[in-house]
Design an enzyme around this catalytic site. Structure first.
Site, PDB file in Angstrom:
ATOM      1  N   LYS A   1      40.752  40.762  28.572  1.00 33.57           N
ATOM      2  CA  LYS A   1      42.478  39.811  29.093  1.00 33.57           C
ATOM      3  C   LYS A   1      42.961  38.948  28.427  1.00 33.57           C
ATOM      4  CE  LYS A   1      40.831  40.812  33.467  1.00 33.57           C
ATOM      5  NZ  LYS A   1      42.100  42.346  34.081  1.00 33.57           N
TER       6      LYS A   1
ATOM      7  N   SER B   1      45.304  37.848  33.474  1.00 38.10           N
ATOM      8  CA  SER B   1      44.049  36.477  34.065  1.00 38.10           C
ATOM      9  C   SER B   1      44.303  35.254  32.999  1.00 38.10           C
ATOM     10  CB  SER B   1      42.603  37.018  33.831  1.00 38.10           C
ATOM     11  OG  SER B   1      41.813  35.829  34.105  1.00 38.10           O
TER      12      SER B   1
ATOM     13  N   TYR C   1      34.270  38.836  29.460  1.00 35.67           N
ATOM     14  CA  TYR C   1      35.731  38.804  30.048  1.00 35.67           C
ATOM     15  C   TYR C   1      36.921  38.077  30.007  1.00 35.67           C
ATOM     16  CZ  TYR C   1      38.539  38.546  34.921  1.00 35.67           C
ATOM     17  OH  TYR C   1      39.723  38.798  35.668  1.00 35.67           O
TER      18      TYR C   1
ATOM     19  N   ALA D   1      37.478  38.378  26.830  1.00 36.33           N
ATOM     20  CA  ALA D   1      37.784  38.865  25.370  1.00 36.33           C
ATOM     21  C   ALA D   1      39.232  40.536  25.887  1.00 36.33           C
ATOM     22  CB  ALA D   1      37.324  39.398  24.800  1.00 36.33           C
TER      23      ALA D   1
ATOM     24  N   GLY E   1      43.004  49.994  40.825  1.00 32.56           N
ATOM     25  CA  GLY E   1      42.197  48.933  41.071  1.00 32.56           C
ATOM     26  C   GLY E   1      43.072  48.310  42.662  1.00 32.56           C
TER      27      GLY E   1
ATOM     28  N   CYS F   1      39.492  57.545  42.323  1.00 34.12           N
ATOM     29  CA  CYS F   1      39.444  57.857  41.144  1.00 34.12           C
ATOM     30  C   CYS F   1      38.399  57.109  40.939  1.00 34.12           C
ATOM     31  CB  CYS F   1      40.885  57.585  40.285  1.00 34.12           C
ATOM     32  SG  CYS F   1      41.137  58.213  38.874  1.00 34.12           S
ATOM     33  N   ASP F   2      37.618  57.451  39.801  1.00 34.85           N
ATOM     34  CA  ASP F   2      37.111  56.755  38.701  1.00 34.85           C
ATOM     35  C   ASP F   2      37.806  56.780  37.855  1.00 34.85           C
ATOM     36  OD1 ASP F   2      35.264  55.474  37.018  1.00 34.85           O
ATOM     37  OD2 ASP F   2      33.749  56.790  36.557  1.00 34.85           O
TER      38      ASP F   2
END
Length: 262
Positions: A156, A139, A152, A154, A12, A64-65
């Protein structure tokens, strides 16, 4: 772990946060960093900026995916070949997508789990490695319920639980790989993809005011150097990171009197 002369992978990495993580790691002496991301043009620009700042071949970008399992496996091996080993892995893949929940799970959960497993496979001492550190970026939404972002939140929560489970002595005694969780508050400009019609990106940014990415990057450096295996750290409101204690036992069962009182 000291960062000087260490070999690092950041996933990321084309985001504001991924770039700042990489810059701060190089500033603190990391030998070389491989940055992995699906966004090629921003990723290549990030690497160019880092190499201009810190010297040639200090940073390498690999497209990269990470939601494509076979592609991730191949690119991760390529990263290891470039680095000549691995000491530190930062799993920073992240997206907010409340409509396509499978997309959110693929990016925020599956890719982080797969990255962790690949990292441990390379660093584990019982397979000839020297151990290392993995920091999984969760997060504060992974530590509390967030009504506007249930999917989101869930995903994290899943990262917190997975990371703490893999940090248990059952694994660590064999691998010597620390797994640590960093839980930032809303940081920089989050990647907002699809939200319900009654929630706009403006609503999110107003309710959860972003902090500067540099604050989280400083927290990352502290965590790598000082955090204990399995620990969970929060970085919010631009303040220094702090550790939180999560229970390792089941919550206490409510008694009959508790139920009546409620």
């Amino acid at each position: 772990m000291q960062i000087k002369d260490k070999r690092v992978i950041v996933t990321g990495a084309a985001s504001d946060l991924g770039l700042t993580f990489s810059r701060e790691l190089l500033r603190n002496g990391a030998l070389i960093i491989v940055l992995i991301d699906s966004r090629q043009s921003p990723g290549e620009q990030v690497v160019e900026n880092l190499n201009n700042e810190f010297g040639r071949k200090r940073a390498v970008f690999l497209h990269c995916d990470v939601t494509n399992n076979s592609e991730f496996d191949v690119i991760f091996k390529e990263a290891i070949n470039i680095l000549g080993g691995l000491d530190i892995l930062i799993n920073n893949t992240n997206v907010i997508n409340e409509i396509d929940f499978s997309r959110a799970v693929d990016v925020n959960v599956t890719a982080v789990i797969r990255g962790t497993l690949l990292g441990i496979q390379q660093m584990r001492k019982d397979s000839g490695g020297k151990g290392g550190v993995i920091v999984n970026i969760s997060s504060i939404a992974g530590l509390q319920a967030v009504s506007q972002l249930p999917v989101y939140s869930a995903t994290k929560h899943a990262i917190v639980s997975f990371s703490r489970s893999f940090a248990q002595p059952y694994h660590y005694d064999r691998t010597n790989v620390k797994v640590i969780v960093l839980c930032p508050g809303l940081t920089g400009t989050p990647i907002l993809e699809d939200l319900p019609q009654d929630i706009s990106s403006t609503d999110i940014l107003q309710k959860y005011r972003p902090q500067r990415v540099e604050s989280v990057a400083h927290g990352l450096i502290y965590v790598i150097r000082c955090a204990q295996n399995g620990s969970v750290w929060i970085n919010e409101n631009g303040q220094p990171v702090y550790e939180v204690q999560l229970p390792d036992t089941l919550p206490q069962k409510k008694t009959e009197s508790d139920v009546k009182e409620n």
